[in-house]
Write a protein that holds these residues in place. Structure first.
Motif, PDB file in Angstrom:
ATOM      1  N   PHE A  56      29.899  34.274  45.565  1.00 59.32           N
ATOM      2  CA  PHE A  56      31.223  33.746  45.219  1.00 59.32           C
ATOM      3  C   PHE A  56      31.932  33.399  46.515  1.00 59.32           C
ATOM      4  O   PHE A  56      31.457  33.732  47.609  1.00 59.32           O
ATOM      5  CB  PHE A  56      32.042  34.752  44.397  1.00 59.32           C
ATOM      6  CG  PHE A  56      32.190  36.107  45.059  1.00 59.32           C
ATOM      7  CD1 PHE A  56      33.163  36.328  46.038  1.00 59.32           C
ATOM      8  CD2 PHE A  56      31.372  37.172  44.697  1.00 59.32           C
ATOM      9  CE1 PHE A  56      33.308  37.575  46.641  1.00 59.32           C
ATOM     10  CE2 PHE A  56      31.506  38.426  45.296  1.00 59.32           C
ATOM     11  CZ  PHE A  56      32.478  38.622  46.277  1.00 59.32           C
ATOM     12  N   ASP A  78      43.999  35.766  37.506  1.00 59.22           N
ATOM     13  CA  ASP A  78      43.735  35.794  36.064  1.00 59.22           C
ATOM     14  C   ASP A  78      43.947  37.196  35.502  1.00 59.22           C
ATOM     15  O   ASP A  78      44.493  37.363  34.406  1.00 59.22           O
ATOM     16  CB  ASP A  78      42.303  35.330  35.777  1.00 59.22           C
ATOM     17  CG  ASP A  78      42.094  33.853  36.056  1.00 59.22           C
ATOM     18  OD1 ASP A  78      43.097  33.133  36.195  1.00 59.22           O
ATOM     19  OD2 ASP A  78      40.921  33.434  36.154  1.00 59.22           O
ATOM     20  N   LYS A  79      43.513  38.202  36.265  1.00 61.46           N
ATOM     21  CA  LYS A  79      43.657  39.580  35.793  1.00 61.46           C
ATOM     22  C   LYS A  79      45.133  39.966  35.664  1.00 61.46           C
ATOM     23  O   LYS A  79      45.541  40.578  34.670  1.00 61.46           O
ATOM     24  CB  LYS A  79      42.953  40.545  36.747  1.00 61.46           C
ATOM     25  CG  LYS A  79      43.040  42.003  36.320  1.00 61.46           C
ATOM     26  CD  LYS A  79      42.447  42.935  37.358  1.00 61.46           C
ATOM     27  CE  LYS A  79      40.966  42.795  37.475  1.00 61.46           C
ATOM     28  NZ  LYS A  79      40.368  43.786  38.407  1.00 61.46           N
ATOM     29  N   GLU A 109      38.815  45.709  28.860  1.00 64.12           N
ATOM     30  CA  GLU A 109      38.015  45.098  29.922  1.00 64.12           C
ATOM     31  C   GLU A 109      36.738  45.886  30.167  1.00 64.12           C
ATOM     32  O   GLU A 109      35.668  45.309  30.379  1.00 64.12           O
ATOM     33  CB  GLU A 109      38.839  45.024  31.207  1.00 64.12           C
ATOM     34  CG  GLU A 109      39.971  43.995  31.148  1.00 64.12           C
ATOM     35  CD  GLU A 109      40.886  44.097  32.349  1.00 64.12           C
ATOM     36  OE1 GLU A 109      40.588  44.905  33.264  1.00 64.12           O
ATOM     37  OE2 GLU A 109      41.891  43.381  32.390  1.00 64.12           O
ATOM     38  N   ASP A 166      37.378  32.271  44.629  1.00 67.23           N
ATOM     39  CA  ASP A 166      37.038  32.971  43.392  1.00 67.23           C
ATOM     40  C   ASP A 166      37.704  34.343  43.339  1.00 67.23           C
ATOM     41  O   ASP A 166      38.086  34.819  42.268  1.00 67.23           O
ATOM     42  CB  ASP A 166      35.521  33.132  43.276  1.00 67.23           C
ATOM     43  CG  ASP A 166      34.803  31.795  43.254  1.00 67.23           C
ATOM     44  OD1 ASP A 166      35.258  30.903  42.513  1.00 67.23           O
ATOM     45  OD2 ASP A 166      33.806  31.640  43.982  1.00 67.23           O
ATOM     46  N   VAL A 167      37.832  34.976  44.501  1.00 69.92           N
ATOM     47  CA  VAL A 167      38.520  36.267  44.568  1.00 69.92           C
ATOM     48  C   VAL A 167      39.970  36.094  44.144  1.00 69.92           C
ATOM     49  O   VAL A 167      40.506  36.873  43.339  1.00 69.92           O
ATOM     50  CB  VAL A 167      38.442  36.849  45.997  1.00 69.92           C
ATOM     51  CG1 VAL A 167      39.263  38.131  46.101  1.00 69.92           C
ATOM     52  CG2 VAL A 167      36.997  37.105  46.395  1.00 69.92           C
ATOM     53  N   SER A 184      40.220  35.358  40.449  1.00 65.10           N
ATOM     54  CA  SER A 184      39.920  36.535  39.636  1.00 65.10           C
ATOM     55  C   SER A 184      41.128  37.462  39.522  1.00 65.10           C
ATOM     56  O   SER A 184      41.501  37.884  38.424  1.00 65.10           O
ATOM     57  CB  SER A 184      38.732  37.285  40.237  1.00 65.10           C
ATOM     58  OG  SER A 184      38.489  38.483  39.527  1.00 65.10           O
TER      59      SER A 184
END
Length: 261
Positions: A75, A86-87, A119, A79-80, A83
């Protein structure tokens, strides 16, 4: 961020820094933990000028890991960011979703735990204790394990029962210490620490923060002992327990007087 990412990529390039090039996820993981602890240390000391630098050091660790991941085709740093973004949105539906009814802090905590449980289920972690990181400091992990167990009703109902258990575990360890093997003493002592962590949870105390504060207090008072002995031209090795204990009490009284003043 673009500049920092570019710097890390340059360090890891074929003609970059030899040390940075040979690092792996595993080799820099201890530095990541160390930098996180240094952030906490700066906060607890209210060293705000230092905090900026410590946060930068911690950010660099994320960039370092992400650079290695990108090189291995896993990744990228983007992307980090995606992520965690989104979380955070998913875990705050009352802020970013259609249901914008305000929640109290307690209601938000409960909602957060339900979302995290969902999750874990999605990640095939169906057991209650799944997902509690093994690499956490032992006291912190003990509290997290106990919190998870408490959610399904496996917990002492009152603080008094925890204290009773501490007394029982301590007495058993003291009484049996001469008849136990070294491994058994270690196990029993671990049980005692685990119950102490449970007491911290029942008292809403962070055991790591409490122990760090106790370490700092011990350091301050012992250094005062050294100072007073040095004024007399001696070192702790040239003193004895009775004298140092008296000086310890003097340091303790000095601190209390300063706090009251």
């Amino acid at each position: 961020m673009p500049r920092l990412l570019e710097i890390m990529a340059r360090l890891r390039a074929a003609d970059g820094c030899a040390w940075d090039i040979e690092q792996t996820f595993a080799s820099i993981a201890p530095y990541t933990l160390e930098e996180a602890h240094e952030v906490v240390d700066a906060i607890e000391r209210q060293a705000w000028d230092e905090l900026k630098g410590e946060l930068g050091d911690l950010l660099l660790q994320s960039v370092f890991h992400a650079q290695i991941a990108e090189e291995e085709g896993l990744f990228a740093f983007e992307d980090v960011i995606a992520s965690i973004s989104d979380k955070m949105v998913a875990r705050h539906p009352h802020i970013f979703g259609d249901d914008t009814n305000p929640l109290t802090a307690e209601e938000q905590t409960l909602a957060w735990e339900r979302l995290k449980a969902a999750e874990r289920a999605a990640k095939a972690e169906p057991r209650t204790l799944d997902g509690v990181a093994v690499a956490l400091p032992a006291l912190t992990r003990a509290v997290k394990l106990q919190k998870r167990a408490a959610r399904v009703g496996f917990d002492w109902p009152s603080t008094e029962e925890v204290i009773d258990k501490i007394t029982e575990e301590a007495r058993e360890l003291v009484e049996a210490r001469h008849s136990l093997t070294e491994a058994e003493v270690t196990e029993e002592f671990g049980d005692l620490l685990f119950v102490m962590a449970n007491l911290a949870r029942h008292l809403s105390v962070d055991p790591e923060a409490a122990l760090r504060a106790a370490n700092a207090k011990f350091t301050r008072r012992f250094q005062r002992i050294e100072d007073w002995l040095a004024e007399a031209g001696r070192s702790p090795g040239q003193s004895d327990l009775a004298e140092m204990d008296a000086l310890w009490n003097r340091a303790k009284a000095e601190e209390k007087a300063a706090q009251q003043g």
